[in-house]
Design a protein around this motif. Structure first.
Motif, PDB file in Angstrom:
ATOM      1  N   GLY A  14       0.793  -1.224   0.000  1.00  0.00           N
ATOM      2  CA  GLY A  14       0.000   0.000   0.000  1.00  0.00           C
ATOM      3  C   GLY A  14       0.823   1.271   0.000  1.00  0.00           C
ATOM      4  O   GLY A  14       0.269   2.358   0.132  1.00  0.00           O
ATOM      5  N   ILE A  15       2.141   1.146  -0.125  1.00  0.00           N
ATOM      6  CA  ILE A  15       2.978   2.354  -0.205  1.00  0.00           C
ATOM      7  C   ILE A  15       2.713   3.050  -1.532  1.00  0.00           C
ATOM      8  O   ILE A  15       2.534   4.263  -1.584  1.00  0.00           O
ATOM      9  CB  ILE A  15       4.470   1.983  -0.069  1.00  0.00           C
ATOM     10  N   ILE A  16       2.691   2.288  -2.609  1.00  0.00           N
ATOM     11  CA  ILE A  16       2.285   2.817  -3.921  1.00  0.00           C
ATOM     12  C   ILE A  16       0.799   2.522  -4.033  1.00  0.00           C
ATOM     13  O   ILE A  16       0.399   1.378  -4.209  1.00  0.00           O
ATOM     14  CB  ILE A  16       3.077   2.153  -5.068  1.00  0.00           C
ATOM     15  N   ARG A  17      -0.017   3.576  -3.907  1.00  0.00           N
ATOM     16  CA  ARG A  17      -1.464   3.386  -3.922  1.00  0.00           C
ATOM     17  C   ARG A  17      -2.028   3.306  -5.329  1.00  0.00           C
ATOM     18  O   ARG A  17      -2.904   2.515  -5.608  1.00  0.00           O
ATOM     19  CB  ARG A  17      -2.167   4.513  -3.174  1.00  0.00           C
ATOM     20  N   GLN A  18      -1.542   4.201  -6.196  1.00  0.00           N
ATOM     21  CA  GLN A  18      -2.034   4.230  -7.572  1.00  0.00           C
ATOM     22  C   GLN A  18      -1.112   5.089  -8.411  1.00  0.00           C
ATOM     23  O   GLN A  18      -0.306   5.841  -7.888  1.00  0.00           O
ATOM     24  CB  GLN A  18      -3.462   4.761  -7.644  1.00  0.00           C
ATOM     25  N   LYS A  19      -1.258   4.959  -9.706  1.00  0.00           N
ATOM     26  CA  LYS A  19      -0.498   5.783 -10.639  1.00  0.00           C
ATOM     27  C   LYS A  19      -1.515   6.665 -11.352  1.00  0.00           C
ATOM     28  O   LYS A  19      -2.528   6.175 -11.830  1.00  0.00           O
ATOM     29  CB  LYS A  19       0.259   4.901 -11.628  1.00  0.00           C
ATOM     30  N   VAL A  20      -1.233   7.974 -11.374  1.00  0.00           N
ATOM     31  CA  VAL A  20      -2.217   8.924 -11.887  1.00  0.00           C
ATOM     32  C   VAL A  20      -1.608   9.855 -12.927  1.00  0.00           C
ATOM     33  O   VAL A  20      -0.393   9.978 -13.043  1.00  0.00           O
ATOM     34  CB  VAL A  20      -2.830   9.773 -10.750  1.00  0.00           C
ATOM     35  N   THR A  21      -2.478  10.544 -13.635  1.00  0.00           N
ATOM     36  CA  THR A  21      -2.085  11.602 -14.562  1.00  0.00           C
ATOM     37  C   THR A  21      -2.415  12.927 -13.901  1.00  0.00           C
ATOM     38  O   THR A  21      -3.543  13.149 -13.461  1.00  0.00           O
ATOM     39  CB  THR A  21      -2.864  11.461 -15.887  1.00  0.00           C
ATOM     40  N   LEU A  22      -1.429  13.805 -13.806  1.00  0.00           N
ATOM     41  CA  LEU A  22      -1.641  15.125 -13.211  1.00  0.00           C
ATOM     42  C   LEU A  22      -2.009  16.117 -14.307  1.00  0.00           C
ATOM     43  O   LEU A  22      -1.392  16.131 -15.366  1.00  0.00           O
ATOM     44  CB  LEU A  22      -0.378  15.579 -12.481  1.00  0.00           C
ATOM     45  N   LEU A  23      -3.005  16.933 -14.034  1.00  0.00           N
ATOM     46  CA  LEU A  23      -3.507  17.886 -15.015  1.00  0.00           C
ATOM     47  C   LEU A  23      -3.080  19.305 -14.645  1.00  0.00           C
ATOM     48  O   LEU A  23      -2.881  19.620 -13.474  1.00  0.00           O
ATOM     49  CB  LEU A  23      -5.029  17.816 -15.074  1.00  0.00           C
ATOM     50  N   ASP A  24      -2.982  20.173 -15.640  1.00  0.00           N
ATOM     51  CA  ASP A  24      -2.654  21.577 -15.426  1.00  0.00           C
ATOM     52  C   ASP A  24      -3.963  22.353 -15.297  1.00  0.00           C
ATOM     53  O   ASP A  24      -4.687  22.540 -16.283  1.00  0.00           O
ATOM     54  CB  ASP A  24      -1.823  22.102 -16.599  1.00  0.00           C
ATOM     55  N   ALA A  25      -4.270  22.791 -14.080  1.00  0.00           N
ATOM     56  CA  ALA A  25      -5.541  23.469 -13.806  1.00  0.00           C
ATOM     57  C   ALA A  25      -5.720  24.732 -14.643  1.00  0.00           C
ATOM     58  O   ALA A  25      -6.806  24.990 -15.162  1.00  0.00           O
ATOM     59  CB  ALA A  25      -5.646  23.797 -12.318  1.00  0.00           C
ATOM     60  N   LYS A  26      -4.667  25.516 -14.785  1.00  0.00           N
ATOM     61  CA  LYS A  26      -4.787  26.766 -15.545  1.00  0.00           C
ATOM     62  C   LYS A  26      -5.113  26.505 -17.010  1.00  0.00           C
ATOM     63  O   LYS A  26      -5.910  27.215 -17.610  1.00  0.00           O
ATOM     64  CB  LYS A  26      -3.514  27.592 -15.416  1.00  0.00           C
TER      65      LYS A  26
END
Length: 159
Positions: free
Chosen positions: A54-66
């Motif tokens: 559970g140390i690595i919970r998930q792999k995600v894509t980060l989005l640019d809010a602006k």
């Protein structure tokens, strides 16, 4: 199976694997193993162990809010009328249904919760405040602060 509330010891290779993966979760196992100085199989085993622990919970894509026209960040302190377990649970469950609330933390001191909201505009926040936030269960007081500029933005943990 994820181990709850267990501190897991990490060595220098585990920590370096995590540092690299926090910067780029799409890194290939070959690149990762080369970067940390392990062969492919031991590196893969470590990643799989950290996922299982559970140390690595998930792999995600980060989005640019602006770039998505979501340039207004608002930090909101919330104080509830009641502090019994049922009241807290009702509030916490209701917050889950508001997409604009991207973080919700219980806090110590005079305020009960700190929310982070991301919206397109101040007008959109005003509408959110009037239609959803003030309607949350048992809310007594809301205090909003608008972020003027983001000085640091990282999702990486200091490992």
């Amino acid at each position: 199976m994820q181990k709850e509330n267990v501190i897991i010891k990490l060595d220098k290779f585990d920590r370096e694997i995590l540092r690299v993966m926090q910067r780029d979760a799409t890194v290939s196992m070959a690149e990762l193993s080369q970067h940390v100085g392990l062969s492919h199989t031991p590196c893969w085993r470590r990643v799989k162990r950290m996922e299982a622990d559970g140390i690595i919970r998930q792999k995600v894509t980060l989005l640019d809010a602006k770039k998505l026209n979501l340039g207004v960040s608002v930090f909101i302190y919330v104080t509830l009328k009641n502090h019994d377990g049922d009241s807290l649970t009702k509030f916490e469950n209701a917050v889950q249904d508001i997409n604009e609330v991207v973080e919700c933390h219980t806090t110590s001191g005079e305020k009960d919760y700190l929310l982070k909201v991301i919206v397109q505009s101040i007008e959109e926040y005003e509408l959110l405040l009037k239609t959803k936030l003030t309607s949350l269960p048992l809310v007594d007081h809301i205090s909003s602060t608008f972020a003027l500029k983001q000085v640091k933005n990282t999702t990486a943990l200091p490992i």
